[in-house]
Design an enzyme around this catalytic site. Structure first.
Site, PDB file in Angstrom:
ATOM      1  N   ASN A   2      -3.975  -4.130 -16.970  1.00  0.00           N
ATOM      2  CA  ASN A   2      -4.275  -3.725 -15.597  1.00  0.00           C
ATOM      3  C   ASN A   2      -3.914  -2.270 -15.307  1.00  0.00           C
ATOM      4  OD1 ASN A   2      -5.433  -6.118 -14.841  1.00  0.00           O
ATOM      5  ND2 ASN A   2      -3.489  -7.058 -14.258  1.00  0.00           N
ATOM      6  N   HIS A   3      -4.838  -1.567 -14.666  1.00  0.00           N
ATOM      7  CA  HIS A   3      -4.616  -0.171 -14.259  1.00  0.00           C
ATOM      8  C   HIS A   3      -4.063  -0.142 -12.833  1.00  0.00           C
ATOM      9  CE1 HIS A   3      -8.013   1.449 -17.124  1.00  0.00           C
ATOM     10  NE2 HIS A   3      -7.200   0.594 -17.722  1.00  0.00           N
ATOM     11  N   ARG A   4      -3.461   1.003 -12.491  1.00  0.00           N
ATOM     12  CA  ARG A   4      -3.084   1.191 -11.072  1.00  0.00           C
ATOM     13  C   ARG A   4      -4.357   1.151 -10.232  1.00  0.00           C
ATOM     14  NH1 ARG A   4       0.880   6.277  -9.991  1.00  0.00           N
ATOM     15  NH2 ARG A   4       1.200   5.245  -7.993  1.00  0.00           N
TER      16      ARG A   4
ATOM     17  N   THR B 226      -8.937   4.619 -10.621  1.00  0.00           N
ATOM     18  CA  THR B 226      -8.177   3.724 -11.505  1.00  0.00           C
ATOM     19  C   THR B 226      -8.075   4.321 -12.914  1.00  0.00           C
ATOM     20  OG1 THR B 226     -10.195   2.554 -12.126  1.00  0.00           O
ATOM     21  CG2 THR B 226      -8.913   1.616 -10.307  1.00  0.00           C
TER      22      THR B 226
ATOM     23  N   PRO C  58       0.182  -3.109 -11.718  1.00  0.00           N
ATOM     24  CA  PRO C  58       0.044  -4.493 -11.245  1.00  0.00           C
ATOM     25  C   PRO C  58       0.676  -5.429 -12.280  1.00  0.00           C
ATOM     26  CG  PRO C  58      -2.085  -3.364 -11.336  1.00  0.00           C
ATOM     27  CD  PRO C  58      -1.100  -2.475 -12.015  1.00  0.00           C
TER      28      PRO C  58
END
Ligand SMILES: CC(C)(COP(=O)(O)OP(=O)(O)OC[C@H]1O[C@@H](n2cnc3c(N)ncnc32)[C@H](O)[C@@H]1OP(=O)(O)O)[C@@H](O)C(=O)NCCC(=O)NCCS
Length: 217
Positions: free
Chosen positions: A83-85, A91, A112
């Site tokens: 998961n990316h910010r 993103t 996340p």
């Protein structure tokens, strides 16, 4: 003889497409229960760990799989490292490319994080299923072929689709309650061996109550 040897990678020497993955060399943050198998007809089943993706030790998230699970070919466990910010305008993960971009390296807290992935006991995961980070799948559940599991799955539920939704419940609530009390997967080898017929064919409360009484004595 009371069943196959749970400590063998290939419990049935004649079937090299199915292996007991609890006997693979251990990996940090991966726990797999006895008798749980991964089956693959197109790749070496010993490559099971390749199906756990974006799993980085520094994030600390665990993949925990119970006993007696059947995991079919092409499963993908997507872990939290995927998961990316997402709270900013982009993103794009600038930091991983360096050249000065590392100045926006996120802290672990800024990424996340959905927690551990936990698969119960006696879970059947169909072919090409994807399981998203943090998902918990209850004992006795079935995940239909090609599904993407994004939310927790109740014990003894059958789910399917993308996103996976409840298809049906395998048993009534009172039987599920008894099965969760019984926890046959924690019996010793001999007891499982002696009760195989009931385990694979009975589906009624009376048999369960009898088995539970045997358990108590
Ligand atoms: C989940 C499964 C066991 C259900 O089998 P079943 O009880 O015979 O189910 P049915 O075929 O009668 O379908 C029941 C419902 O589920 C739906 N369904 C079945 N598979 C589905 C899937 N992969 N995704 C979404 N929905 C699915 C059907 O459309 C049907 O919906 P409806 O009630 O609205 O008509 C089966 O579909 C499955 O995926 N088996 C896994 C096979 C596999 O991957 N084996 C690997 C080797 S171990």
């Amino acid at each position: 003889m009371a069943g196959p040897d749970k400590k063998k990678l290939y419990p049935n020497e004649n079937i090299k497409t199915v292996c007991y993955i609890s006997n693979l060399p251990k990996r940090p943050n991966v726990e797999i229960g006895d008798y749980t198998y991964y089956s693959d007809n197109h790749d070496n089943p010993e490559n099971f760990y390749n199906h756990i993706q974006h799993h980085y030790e520094f994030l600390g998230d665990k993949l925990i799989i119970g006993k007696f699970c059947a995991i079919a070919e092409g499963v993908t466990f997507i872990m939290n490292g995927a998961n990316h910010r997402m709270e900013g305008f982009t993103t794009y993960p600038f930091n991983i490319f360096g050249g000065g971009w590392e100045r926006v390296t996120p802290t672990i807290e800024q990424l996340p994080f959905k927690g551990d992935t936990v698969i119960g006991n006696d879970v059947w995961i169909g072919q090409n299923v994807t399981i998203m980070p943090g998902v918990k799948i209850g004992d006795g559940a079935i995940v239909a072929v090609n599904s993407t599991v994004v939310k927790n799955v109740e014990p003894y539920a059958i789910v399917g689709g993308n996103p996976a939704k409840l298809i049906k419940r395998r048993f009534s609530d009172d039987i599920v309650e008894l099965l969760l009390k019984l926890q046959w997967w924690n019996w010793d080898e001999e007891k499982i061996f002696n009760n195989l017929e009931q385990l694979v064919s009975a589906n009624d409360a009376e048999t369960l109550k009898t088995l539970l009484k045997i358990e108590e004595t």
